[in-house]
Scaffold this motif. Sequence first.
Motif, mmCIF file in Angstrom:
data_model
loop_
_atom_site.group_PDB
_atom_site.id
_atom_site.type_symbol
_atom_site.label_atom_id
_atom_site.label_comp_id
_atom_site.label_asym_id
_atom_site.label_seq_id
_atom_site.Cartn_x
_atom_site.Cartn_y
_atom_site.Cartn_z
ATOM 1 N N GLU A 1 0.826 -1.210 0.000
ATOM 2 C CA GLU A 1 0.000 0.000 0.000
ATOM 3 C C GLU A 1 0.863 1.264 0.000
ATOM 4 O OE1 GLU A 1 -3.263 0.466 -0.547
ATOM 5 O OE2 GLU A 1 -3.117 -1.662 -1.010
ATOM 6 N N TRP B 1 1.381 2.492 -3.509
ATOM 7 C CA TRP B 1 0.210 3.100 -4.154
ATOM 8 C C TRP B 1 -0.153 4.425 -3.520
ATOM 9 C CZ3 TRP B 1 -0.388 1.419 -8.717
ATOM 10 C CH2 TRP B 1 -0.057 0.098 -9.026
ATOM 11 N N ALA B 2 0.301 4.662 -2.291
ATOM 12 C CA ALA B 2 0.029 5.940 -1.628
ATOM 13 C C ALA B 2 0.967 7.043 -2.109
ATOM 14 C CB ALA B 2 0.145 5.779 -0.117
ATOM 15 N N ARG C 1 -5.068 -4.367 -10.619
ATOM 16 C CA ARG C 1 -5.348 -3.799 -9.299
ATOM 17 C C ARG C 1 -6.771 -3.259 -9.196
ATOM 18 N NH1 ARG C 1 -3.461 -1.366 -4.598
ATOM 19 N NH2 ARG C 1 -4.219 0.734 -4.259
#
Lengths: 193, 193
Positions: B96, B99-100, B135
């Motif tokens: 994560e 993706w942040a 995704r």
Amino acid sequence: MPAPLLVTFVASGAGDRRIDRIEAVRGTGLEHAACLAVVEGTRGDGPAGVRWNLRGVTSSLGYTTETERRILVARQPELGRPQATKAALIPIRKREEWWALAQDKRRAILELRSQHISTGVKNLPAVARRLIHCRDLGEPFDFLTWFEYAPEDADAFEELVGRLRETEEWSYVEREVDVRVMRGTSTSSPSRA
Amino acid sequence: MPAPLLVTFVASGAGDRRIDRIEAVRGTGLEHAACLAVVEGTRGDGPAGVRWNLRGVTSSLGYTTETERRILVARQPELGRPQATKAALIPIRKREEWWALAQDKRRAILELRSQHISTGVKNLPAVARRLIHCRDLGEPFDFLTWFEYAPEDADAFEELVGRLRETEEWSYVEREVDVRVMRGTSTSSPSRA
């Protein structure tokens, strides 16, 4: 940012937001319905009598730089503010020519030449926004853009939408529908299924 | 680039590619199966006895610049070359934290600091590649990477994969499986349903 969250907009005879108008800005429009419901987390097929539904996922940032991200995080409000009784759902599809461009070319059109991100920032914190991606899901649109604002900020929001539609980026938009809704007496945030 | 094309990899007892090995590089692996089929355009649930299937879509370029795109277009071979009897399916999921990150931060890690694109270019035209995005589809991986090469290029391909796994970018990979397949006597390209 959490993992992609599925969000479905369901137009039918029931729902906590009344549809004021549906305008076909470019290309084919959407059928009129009385109400719009926003459903998070499930397919959200909604009640009987569904006229249409559009779904997509929250996703990572396609063009935003770290500097821009910090400004957005600092200034953008949460969804579901009680005073933000007005909302707009603006689904958009871009031409194949857009998607065939390399990433840096798309970024240059979107921000350097169209000021998409900086134009949006000017309307913060009045307008709460959510960008939902649906191109990869085989949906009829590429993005579902969602905006929440108070009645007194309606003029500023119209100006924002008008400015974006005049940009070079928008010359790549081949389908756009503008759905305006008004919340009823409820002040609840979108239901999470 | 055409509109997103749905591609499904189906592992079962039947299919035109024999599975040589399935290695869990990081995180949970995938169940072993005898054969792998590549199905384009439909959900591709495949024959009875499916062990697993992974699906995604071809999509726009997330990080590639126009300069890099021109090099890739000029040098990369088509899928389905008769001599490219070996193939690798390497599904990947990133943490994560990746993706942040804003887009420019991800690009900096991917290319400026990890040389992902330029490393791949070094193996052209020996290795044909396809990047499949999943995704946004709620699949267990973020990407399905697919490579086709001739037996005489196997060493160069192993070197490429090994180099990428040592990069800063790869520190964000939390699940990776390496599936190697060998085509039988057939020299057909992937079936389009």
